[in-house]
Design a protein around this motif. Structure first.
Motif, mmCIF file in Angstrom:
data_model
loop_
_atom_site.group_PDB
_atom_site.id
_atom_site.type_symbol
_atom_site.label_atom_id
_atom_site.label_comp_id
_atom_site.label_asym_id
_atom_site.label_seq_id
_atom_site.Cartn_x
_atom_site.Cartn_y
_atom_site.Cartn_z
ATOM 1 N N MET A 1 0.982 4.490 -8.242
ATOM 2 C CA MET A 1 0.682 3.476 -7.213
ATOM 3 C C MET A 1 1.978 3.044 -6.529
ATOM 4 N N GLN A 2 1.932 3.004 -5.193
ATOM 5 C CA GLN A 2 3.109 2.576 -4.438
ATOM 6 C C GLN A 2 2.845 1.222 -3.784
ATOM 7 N N THR A 3 3.905 0.431 -3.624
ATOM 8 C CA THR A 3 3.750 -0.867 -2.942
ATOM 9 C C THR A 3 4.612 -0.859 -1.684
ATOM 10 N N ALA A 4 4.224 -1.703 -0.734
ATOM 11 C CA ALA A 4 5.010 -1.854 0.496
ATOM 12 C C ALA A 4 4.964 -3.313 0.917
ATOM 13 N N SER A 5 6.079 -3.812 1.429
ATOM 14 C CA SER A 5 6.081 -5.199 1.896
ATOM 15 C C SER A 5 6.267 -5.294 3.404
ATOM 16 N N SER A 6 6.562 -4.170 4.053
ATOM 17 C CA SER A 6 6.646 -4.216 5.519
ATOM 18 C C SER A 6 5.627 -3.243 6.110
ATOM 19 N N LYS A 7 5.254 -3.536 7.363
ATOM 20 C CA LYS A 7 4.271 -2.684 8.049
ATOM 21 C C LYS A 7 4.825 -1.267 8.179
ATOM 22 N N HIS A 8 6.102 -1.206 8.522
ATOM 23 C CA HIS A 8 6.752 0.092 8.735
ATOM 24 C C HIS A 8 6.704 0.933 7.445
ATOM 25 N N GLU A 9 7.035 0.264 6.328
ATOM 26 C CA GLU A 9 7.050 0.962 5.037
ATOM 27 C C GLU A 9 5.653 1.515 4.703
ATOM 28 N N LEU A 10 4.644 0.670 4.888
ATOM 29 C CA LEU A 10 3.281 1.128 4.569
ATOM 30 C C LEU A 10 2.887 2.285 5.472
ATOM 31 N N GLU A 49 -10.301 13.066 -3.354
ATOM 32 C CA GLU A 49 -9.545 13.539 -2.178
ATOM 33 C C GLU A 49 -8.993 12.387 -1.335
ATOM 34 N N GLY A 50 -9.729 11.280 -1.334
ATOM 35 C CA GLY A 50 -9.344 10.168 -0.467
ATOM 36 C C GLY A 50 -8.352 9.232 -1.134
ATOM 37 N N ILE A 51 -7.966 8.170 -0.417
ATOM 38 C CA ILE A 51 -7.032 7.212 -0.999
ATOM 39 C C ILE A 51 -7.558 5.786 -0.852
ATOM 40 N N VAL A 52 -7.091 4.921 -1.757
ATOM 41 C CA VAL A 52 -7.491 3.512 -1.748
ATOM 42 C C VAL A 52 -6.258 2.660 -1.464
ATOM 43 N N THR A 75 -0.451 -14.879 -8.228
ATOM 44 C CA THR A 75 -0.127 -14.183 -9.485
ATOM 45 C C THR A 75 0.228 -12.727 -9.192
ATOM 46 N N PRO A 76 1.329 -12.486 -8.461
ATOM 47 C CA PRO A 76 1.585 -11.119 -7.966
ATOM 48 C C PRO A 76 1.708 -10.060 -9.052
ATOM 49 N N GLU A 77 2.355 -10.392 -10.173
ATOM 50 C CA GLU A 77 2.531 -9.357 -11.215
ATOM 51 C C GLU A 77 1.190 -8.929 -11.794
ATOM 52 N N ALA A 78 0.389 -9.936 -12.154
ATOM 53 C CA ALA A 78 -0.936 -9.626 -12.711
ATOM 54 C C ALA A 78 -1.791 -8.892 -11.673
ATOM 55 N N ASP A 79 -1.630 -9.258 -10.397
ATOM 56 C CA ASP A 79 -2.421 -8.608 -9.337
ATOM 57 C C ASP A 79 -2.117 -7.110 -9.277
ATOM 58 N N LEU A 80 -0.845 -6.778 -9.401
ATOM 59 C CA LEU A 80 -0.474 -5.353 -9.338
ATOM 60 C C LEU A 80 -1.080 -4.593 -10.513
ATOM 61 N N ALA A 81 -1.134 -5.256 -11.682
ATOM 62 C CA ALA A 81 -1.737 -4.611 -12.858
ATOM 63 C C ALA A 81 -3.225 -4.349 -12.603
ATOM 64 N N VAL A 82 -3.910 -5.312 -11.969
ATOM 65 C CA VAL A 82 -5.343 -5.109 -11.655
ATOM 66 C C VAL A 82 -5.499 -3.924 -10.716
ATOM 67 N N CYS A 83 -4.676 -3.877 -9.673
ATOM 68 C CA CYS A 83 -4.768 -2.775 -8.699
ATOM 69 C C CYS A 83 -4.564 -1.430 -9.402
ATOM 70 N N CYS A 85 -5.012 -0.654 -12.559
ATOM 71 C CA CYS A 85 -6.163 -0.352 -13.439
ATOM 72 C C CYS A 85 -7.358 0.168 -12.661
ATOM 73 N N CYS A 86 -7.505 -0.284 -11.409
ATOM 74 C CA CYS A 86 -8.712 0.058 -10.644
ATOM 75 C C CYS A 86 -8.519 1.314 -9.804
ATOM 76 N N GLY A 87 -7.379 1.969 -9.943
ATOM 77 C CA GLY A 87 -7.181 3.239 -9.233
ATOM 78 C C GLY A 87 -6.735 3.088 -7.790
ATOM 79 N N VAL A 88 -6.121 1.939 -7.470
ATOM 80 C CA VAL A 88 -5.585 1.757 -6.108
ATOM 81 C C VAL A 88 -4.339 2.641 -5.954
ATOM 82 N N ASP A 89 -4.187 3.256 -4.786
ATOM 83 C CA ASP A 89 -3.029 4.135 -4.552
ATOM 84 C C ASP A 89 -1.867 3.406 -3.882
ATOM 85 N N PHE A 90 -2.201 2.493 -2.933
ATOM 86 C CA PHE A 90 -1.153 1.790 -2.190
ATOM 87 C C PHE A 90 -1.502 0.311 -2.107
ATOM 88 N N VAL A 91 -0.498 -0.542 -2.342
ATOM 89 C CA VAL A 91 -0.713 -1.990 -2.219
ATOM 90 C C VAL A 91 0.235 -2.526 -1.150
#
Ligand code: AMP
Length: 283
Positions: A1-10, A49-52, A75-83, A85-91
């Motif tokens: 899972m990858q994270t981004a904090s700017s529009k450009h990065e995402l 095949e797709g992404i979340v 609760t950003p740290e816990a939020d990332l753990a939820v993402c 666990c649920c198979g999110v690819d990008f936050v």
């Protein structure tokens, strides 16, 4: 899972995935099992095949009450753990400054569905929701997005937004996830006093009882009155509204042969809770 904090990065992270099914779940964080169910639904829709993509952004523009924004749990740290666990690819986790220019001057207002229920009591709320969701759609460019029926009016307004603005995103509605005692999960539940937390399942109980009455032919006004009376008896509770409306137009139900919605908003102390139940079309 990858994270981004700017529009450009995402955008650069997503560049290589264009053309795939991209399923998006916008949230304001403080994630709970309700959000997790949306993410799992998104994962199932996206398939292998797709992404979340999920976003975590406490959108100041949609808050009509400064106290509510200031006390909204984060609760950003816990939020990332939820993402994860649920198979999110990008936050996507932007700050307000990266989302909005200081001199922004666009407004995006829906003028029919927003005039009732929560929209009538929270000026500017749904304009703020439409603005942030349309911006997020432009940044993420998803093929699909998942929203919860807990915020039924929001879901209806966003369906209207993509329809009227020809935004090429398919909107999916997800069922309400509840605690074992029936209370709809909400990030705001942690702010309830123990007394109000214990009393809050009365909302769902009264909605279920109302559905039975409605199915047996009790007139809409009387159905609403029963719910109001139940909530009125709880100390420290103030009913904002209890309304039985057409499930599609959200305005007054013209004929019982149409699907309906019974929606509630009530303050338990300082905490505003909402809930609803869909009512079948009566023959
Ligand atoms: P929020 O973080 O409150 O903006 O919610 C993000 C998304 O999660 C929205 O589409 C909500 O409708 C959805 N959601 C919040 N609580 C629940 C719940 N208890 N069950 C299902 N969906 C929910």
């Amino acid at each position: 899972m990858q994270t981004a904090s700017s529009k450009h990065e995402l955008r650069s992270q997503l560049a290589e995935h264009r053309g795939k099914r991209i399923v998006f779940v916008p949230t304001m964080g403080a994630l709970h099992e309700g959000h997790a169910s949306l993410m799992r639904q998104a994962r199932a829709l996206a398939g292998a095949e797709g992404i979340v993509v999920a976003s975590i952004f406490l959108n100041p523009v949609q808050f009509d009450n400064a106290g509510d924004l200031a006390t909204y749990p984060q609760t950003p740290e816990a939020d990332l753990a939820v993402c994860r666990c649920c198979g999110v690819d990008f936050v996507f986790m932007p700050t307000p400054d990266t989302m909005y220019c200081a001199d922004r001057s666009m407004v995006l207002e829906e003028n029919c569905l927003s005039n009732v229920l929560c929209g009538a009591r929270r000026p500017g709320h749904f304009a703020g929701v439409c603005l942030v969701v349309s911006k997020l759609f432009n940044i993420v460019q998803p093929t699909d997005a998942v929203f919860g029926k807990k915020d039924y009016q929001q879901l209806a307004i966003l369906r209207r937004m993509v329809r009227d603005l020809d935004i090429p995103v398919t909107i999916h509605g997800a069922e309400i996830v509840r605690e074992a005692d029936g209370l709809a999960l909400s990030s705001r539940n942690v702010r309830l006093t123990p007394e109000h937390r214990a009393a809050a399942p009365a909302i769902h109980r009264s909605l279920l009882a109302a559905r039975v009455q409605y199915e047996q032919g009790t007139p809409a006004a009387e159905v609403c009155r029963h719910v109001i009376d139940t909530l009125f008896r709880i100390p420290g509770v103030r009913v904002d509204y209890v309304e039985l409306v057409d499930a599609e137009t959200l305005h007054e139900l013209q004929q019982p042969s149409r699907p309906a919605l019974l929606a509630v908003a009530a303050y338990f102390g300082e905490v505003r809770l909402i809930d609803n139940v869909e009512l079948p079309a009566l023959s």
